[in-house]
Design a protein around this motif. Sequence first.
Motif, mmCIF file in Angstrom:
data_model
loop_
_atom_site.group_PDB
_atom_site.id
_atom_site.type_symbol
_atom_site.label_atom_id
_atom_site.label_comp_id
_atom_site.label_asym_id
_atom_site.label_seq_id
_atom_site.Cartn_x
_atom_site.Cartn_y
_atom_site.Cartn_z
ATOM 1 N N ASN A 222 -8.602 -7.601 11.859
ATOM 2 C CA ASN A 222 -7.004 -7.491 11.706
ATOM 3 C C ASN A 222 -6.891 -7.114 9.816
ATOM 4 O OD1 ASN A 222 -4.486 -7.109 11.879
ATOM 5 N ND2 ASN A 222 -4.568 -8.454 13.872
ATOM 6 N N GLY A 223 -7.161 -5.520 10.097
ATOM 7 C CA GLY A 223 -6.723 -5.858 8.885
ATOM 8 C C GLY A 223 -7.408 -6.029 7.637
ATOM 9 N N SER A 224 -9.183 -5.792 7.887
ATOM 10 C CA SER A 224 -9.936 -5.584 6.770
ATOM 11 C C SER A 224 -10.288 -4.344 6.199
ATOM 12 C CB SER A 224 -11.626 -6.906 7.468
ATOM 13 O OG SER A 224 -11.042 -7.783 7.763
ATOM 14 N N ILE A 225 -9.717 -3.508 7.045
ATOM 15 C CA ILE A 225 -9.974 -1.892 5.769
ATOM 16 C C ILE A 225 -8.651 -1.758 5.708
ATOM 17 C CG2 ILE A 225 -9.907 0.439 6.711
ATOM 18 C CD1 ILE A 225 -12.691 -0.662 8.841
ATOM 19 N N ALA A 226 -7.227 -2.001 6.416
ATOM 20 C CA ALA A 226 -5.928 -1.138 6.243
ATOM 21 C C ALA A 226 -6.010 -2.399 4.913
ATOM 22 C CB ALA A 226 -5.517 -2.091 7.030
ATOM 23 N N CYS A 227 -6.057 -3.763 4.794
ATOM 24 C CA CYS A 227 -5.842 -4.313 3.644
ATOM 25 C C CYS A 227 -6.374 -3.681 2.225
ATOM 26 C CB CYS A 227 -5.199 -5.480 3.651
ATOM 27 S SG CYS A 227 -4.491 -6.119 2.707
ATOM 28 N N PRO A 228 -7.357 -3.704 2.302
ATOM 29 C CA PRO A 228 -8.042 -2.680 1.191
ATOM 30 C C PRO A 228 -7.710 -1.734 0.537
ATOM 31 C CG PRO A 228 -9.829 -4.126 2.336
ATOM 32 C CD PRO A 228 -8.624 -3.892 3.199
ATOM 33 N N ALA A 229 -7.446 -0.573 1.773
ATOM 34 C CA ALA A 229 -7.443 0.470 1.585
ATOM 35 C C ALA A 229 -6.326 0.456 0.802
ATOM 36 C CB ALA A 229 -7.333 1.546 2.362
#
Length: 535
Positions: A222-229
């Motif tokens: 949950n968010g581990s690609i979206a947030c770093p992007a």
Amino acid sequence: MKRRNFVRLTSAAGFSAFVLPLAQCRESRGNESDEGSDSELSELTVSQLQAKMKSGDVTSRSVTQSYLDQIARLDKDGPMLNAVIEINPEALSIADTLDEERKKGKLRGPMHGIPVLIKDNINTADRMQTTAGALALEGNIAQSDAFVVKQLRNAGAVILGKTNLSEWANFRSTRSSSGWSSRGGQTLNPYILDRSPCGSSSGSGVAVAANLCAVSVGTETNGSIACPAAMNSIVGIKPTVGLVSRSGIIPISKTQDTAGPFGRTVADAAMLLGAMTGRDPEDAATSDTPAKTPTDYAVYLDPDGLKGKRIGVEKDFLNEHERVDVLFKHAIDQMKKLGAIVIEVDYMKTQDLGDAESTLLQYEFKDGVNAYLSESNAKVKSLDDVIAFNKNHEDRVMPAFRQELLEIAAAKGNLDSKEYKEALRKILNVRKLLAAEFEKNKLDALCGPATGPSWCIDPVNGDFWTGYGSYGPAAVSGFPSITVPMGYVNEIPIGISFLGRAYDEPGLISIAYAYEQVSKNRKAPRFLKSVKLEN
């Protein structure tokens, strides 16, 4: 559970080398930039690299060596970004083989000869370790490649190395700091070095942003690609759960986990995604993938991709942070000018789950990690072994935060538990609620700011989440999302996330590409030491 509280459980993570002078952010009245990228490959796309290899200007070996030099300069000797946890000693020989194939006229596809960095929770059957950043797993050499790594090798990618991450993909403590692992130390944000890079795919995001590679692979629960992007001003695609196999990946949740691509452009991320997909008999979730799933997502890069599209905007996101509000409203105006129909909706309510999500993850983490460790080459063979190892090496593993999430998970029962089944029922219902939201308003996508501005790296208090998290419902439901740069607040990157229906990656890529082409928000990092005050 509210997104802000949930992220503390799952999406970012930890800290070691806490001697770094980053416990508090500093304000600066001058431009403190003293680093930059001097690589001849800086900001080059996959297509541009392919054109250069085709013309003979560069080879896969020279490209690989250039990235290795950049890693040494920026990741180890310069500002010590700590994005790369391990280099593949076979990278150059792999590149040589692919160069020979090119000379003979054999091209495997758009990733042929392109170096790719892989998150260190993904098995590679080579001389590199797979540890999820945990000292407890040090020495774990996988017996076989993860399915997604096999796909990348078959596509001609050069596996360049492993990236640092939030330890255990942030499933260790409620007070962790994004991008820290006991094995790899703290990953830094290349835009503002004392600001969080987010996580848990911190190293994968930072590496792409800092031009240590063109593309990389991360994972998300949950968010581990979206947030770093978002926080590293790059593009990240969180695919539909089941589009990309999870076999050979150290798990958190079989319900929500997926791997996904990072790139500096939508085109690059889309090309990498095409090389990652495929049905895998070892991952039952991939059996639900439609028979005609694309393998080439580049065909959906449409500059008119927003024309006539109905885009749902969460109404509560229009009054969160005054500087982010300005960026988001500008993004909405740009989409409208491209012919999009923007509709105010209330979709974040689908994520009001109480404790169901954290309960689900606790059960599935225990089940999945025990299964992984029992078949691995790690010295620890169970979650209980990991907890005991951490206690016995507390000075190195737990210098600033504990392992309460591991302990909570270890105390749970098996997946036949009534508590687990009830939590799973609530999570699966989110898919119905989100699908109904799309159907009710005839939407092509939902969107909102991915995050607020990045917070200061803080080893004492851990992460400080600043609202938004618009990608959350897609992560919980298993639907896809794509995050694209939306602008900057005092040089701090802000991203926008687009959420789509299950397996509608083509539609999302088309929408995100059209927005990217009109907005052109990405700019290369300047490695500023702290936020510069504007006069």
